[in-house]
Design a protein around this motif. Structure first.
Motif, PDB file in Angstrom:
ATOM      1  N   ALA B  68      55.385  30.865  43.180  1.00 54.35           N
ATOM      2  CA  ALA B  68      54.377  31.778  42.655  1.00 54.35           C
ATOM      3  C   ALA B  68      52.965  31.308  42.970  1.00 54.35           C
ATOM      4  N   ALA B  69      52.838  30.087  43.474  1.00 51.15           N
ATOM      5  CA  ALA B  69      51.495  29.532  43.681  1.00 51.15           C
ATOM      6  C   ALA B  69      51.050  29.578  45.138  1.00 51.15           C
ATOM      7  N   ASP B  70      51.840  30.221  46.000  1.00 57.74           N
ATOM      8  CA  ASP B  70      51.526  30.207  47.424  1.00 57.74           C
ATOM      9  C   ASP B  70      50.427  31.174  47.842  1.00 57.74           C
ATOM     10  N   SER B  76      41.313  37.557  47.817  1.00 58.30           N
ATOM     11  CA  SER B  76      41.753  38.611  46.906  1.00 58.30           C
ATOM     12  C   SER B  76      43.222  38.925  47.173  1.00 58.30           C
ATOM     13  N   GLY B  77      43.889  39.457  46.147  1.00 57.88           N
ATOM     14  CA  GLY B  77      45.291  39.819  46.292  1.00 57.88           C
ATOM     15  C   GLY B  77      45.489  40.817  47.425  1.00 57.88           C
ATOM     16  N   ARG B  78      44.557  41.754  47.507  1.00 62.13           N
ATOM     17  CA  ARG B  78      44.663  42.790  48.540  1.00 62.13           C
ATOM     18  C   ARG B  78      44.510  42.175  49.938  1.00 62.13           C
ATOM     19  N   GLY B 118      52.064  35.795  35.845  1.00 56.21           N
ATOM     20  CA  GLY B 118      52.837  37.020  36.031  1.00 56.21           C
ATOM     21  C   GLY B 118      52.275  37.873  37.163  1.00 56.21           C
ATOM     22  N   MET B 119      50.957  37.942  37.250  1.00 55.74           N
ATOM     23  CA  MET B 119      50.329  38.729  38.316  1.00 55.74           C
ATOM     24  C   MET B 119      50.589  38.101  39.674  1.00 55.74           C
ATOM     25  N   ARG B 120      50.564  36.764  39.727  1.00 51.15           N
ATOM     26  CA  ARG B 120      50.852  36.082  40.998  1.00 51.15           C
ATOM     27  C   ARG B 120      52.283  36.343  41.439  1.00 51.15           C
ATOM     28  N   GLN B 121      53.187  36.281  40.452  1.00 53.44           N
ATOM     29  CA  GLN B 121      54.580  36.547  40.762  1.00 53.44           C
ATOM     30  C   GLN B 121      54.728  37.950  41.355  1.00 53.44           C
ATOM     31  N   ARG B 122      54.023  38.913  40.763  1.00 58.17           N
ATOM     32  CA  ARG B 122      54.093  40.289  41.252  1.00 58.17           C
ATOM     33  C   ARG B 122      53.449  40.422  42.628  1.00 58.17           C
TER      34      ARG B 122
END
Lengths: 247, 282
Positions: B68-70, B76-78, B118-122
């Protein structure tokens, strides 16, 4: 390959690291040129003094090398290398795309560094009340030399990063080489030092190294030698990246 | 030390498989070998019948979330999704699509450093979905998730399988995935312990019956004579292995012992899991 190249270019411009490098480069060159123009040793009257002043543009190569090293090592540092290789299992393609991307940005760094040094340098020389003695040959050599030097150093940096993987040792190693080892080489074995990578790069720009008692290589020879170093570094990076596990 | 040895299992389309084993059993190493990150010392790891690194095919068909930390915390996520979409030759619009699928459209332009676990996992799952994979590999996805996150993950995995995809979820805690998986592959010390449907899993384990009676001690010699293994619990209780409740009741009736309680204890999945993995240690 073009898909991976676009991905790598996107990576380079989506963190603040490289914006920071760009700002650092601009600041250092401005400082170097402005402070240098007031230096007591040189009085800006001779063409040699003036060439040394605009030679501050050469810092672009250091920042380009940093860009290359960090482009590779930050992927290992943050673990994104796993995702990168899951998406693109052909690792050679990833390394080569990174080399191209950094090479392109290195061109930009070189052009900006040389251009900024020339512009500010000319301004400072006139401010000091002297005539600018640099001819078009000097200018062309500085611009072209700095651009090629910075681009090759960026590629060399990617190779170093791929071999070492760990960011801190890679950066420390790079700085130690540039600012300690090569300088010691010049002090003790100048005939060997001309063939070192930073000296080979500087040979292209028409700048001098140290007390300038040592003759650097010709510009084409220096460029070819630095390209050889960069090629060897990239090749080592490709081999190590393909051979070693990613955990 | 051998981390993984002679391990092979198949995943059915539309099914969720738990890949289980204690910590250090070789789960992560197996997944990394399948994904071409780690090279086996000898032999090869095949997925869809091919070596991941030497064939472009598996990469197109497999999506994976390894850790989950990669992420680069400053990106940004996008942008993370866009750089991967570009590498896969996909349009940028596909990044926005998967961002929506994992409900991160709002947070997409924020730097990942500000995301919750949780957001990182998603976000990791969104990246894995980019290429519309047939097989989704999730390594310890529930680690550190809050109950809401776990619920979201469960629903997501079920939906993905219902839509025809296969999912392989690794975990060292069976209970974590018991509600989600159809089958389990249990490994220990790099070797296969068992492959089973979730319901079959407890069949192989000896059932236990708990007995409570007033004159419980008089039952002990009778059970021993019948060849059953009995252990005294606190006070007036016994735990009998290998006997059915019927057999115990008959024995007690023969000696006119009044039973107060006779309970068949169905082993919890976790106990089965522990028994299976500790058995292979011996």
């Amino acid at each position: 390959m073009s898909a991976q190249l676009r991905s790598e270019l996107r990576k380079l411009r989506t963190t603040r690291t490289n914006l920071g490098l760009l700002l650092g480069l601009v600041a250092l060159i401005l400082f170097g040129v402005i402070a240098g123009s007031f230096g007591s040793e040189s009085d800006m009257a001779s063409a040699q003094d003036q060439r040394e002043l605009v030679g501050n543009g050469g810092f672009a190569a250091v920042f380009a090398a940093l860009l290359g090293v960090m482009a590779m090592t930050s992927e290992f540092r943050h673990g994104t290398i796993r995702t990168t290789f899951v998406f693109t299992p052909a690792r050679t393609r990833v390394v080569i795309a990174k080399v191209f991307a950094c090479f392109l940005v290195g061109i930009g760094f070189g052009a900006l560094g040389a251009g900024l040094a020339l512009g500010t340098g000319a301004l400072m020389i006139r401010t000091r009340g002297y005539e600018v003695l640099l001819d078009s040959g000097d200018v062309r050599r500085l611009l072209l030399g700095t651009i090629v030097m910075a681009a090759l150093w960026a590629a060399l940096g990617v190779g170093i990063g791929a071999v070492l993987r760990n960011q801190v040792p890679a950066l420390v190693g790079l700085f130690a080489w540039l600012f300690v080892v090569e300088i010691l080489l010049f002090q003790h074995v100048p005939e060997v030092a001309r063939y070192a990578p930073a000296a080979a790069g500087t040979a292209m720009t028409g700048d001098s190294v140290g007390d300038s008692s040592v003759n650097l290589l010709s510009a084409p020879a220096g460029g070819a030698l630095l390209a050889l170093y960069a090629g060897a570094s990239v090749l080592a990076g490709v081999l190590v990246t393909n051979g070693r596990d990613v955990t | 030390m051998v981390a993984v040895d002679d391990l092979s299992f198949r995943l059915d389309q539309g099914s969720v498989t738990g890949f289980l084993g204690p910590n250090g059993a070789g789960k992560t190493t197996t997944l990394r070998m399948l994904l071409g990150l780690v090279r086996p010392t000898s032999g090869s790891a095949l997925v869809f019948g091919r070596r991941y690194r030497e064939d472009a095919e598996p990469a197109r068909r497999v999506g994976a979330v390894l850790e989950a930390a990669d992420f680069h915390p400053g990106r940004s996520g996008r942008d993370h999704l866009i750089m991967l979409a570009l590498a896969a030759g996909l349009p940028i619009a596909r990044s926005d699509e998967v961002l929506g699928l994992v409900q991160l459209t709002q947070a997409g332009r924020r730097r990942v450093g500000t995301y919750s676990l949780g957001m990182r996992q998603r976000l990791g799952i969104a990246a894995a979905l980019l290429r519309r994979p047939e097989l989704l590999i999730l390594d310890e996805p529930a680690n550190g998730l809050d109950p809401e996150g776990v619920h979201w993950l469960r629903t997501f995995v079920r939906d993905f399988a219902t839509a025809g995809g296969s999912v392989l979820i690794s975990s060292h805690v069976l209970a974590e995935v018991a509600q989600t998986v159809d089958n389990v592959v249990i490994i220990d010390k790099g070797r296969l312990v068992t492959i089973a449907g979730l319901e079959e899993l407890s069949d192989g384990v000896a059932r236990k019956v708990r007995v409570r009676a007033r004159r419980i001690r008089t039952l002990l010699p009778l059970l021993a004579a019948g060849g059953f293994e009995a252990t005294m619990l606190d006070g007036d209780e016994l735990l009998v292995r290998g006997a059915s409740p019927e057999q115990i009741a008959e024995l007690a009736a023969g000696s006119e012992i009044v039973l107060h309680e006779l309970v068949q204890e169905s082993p919890t999945l976790e106990n089965v899991f522990l028994e299976l993995t500790s058995a292979s240690t011996r």
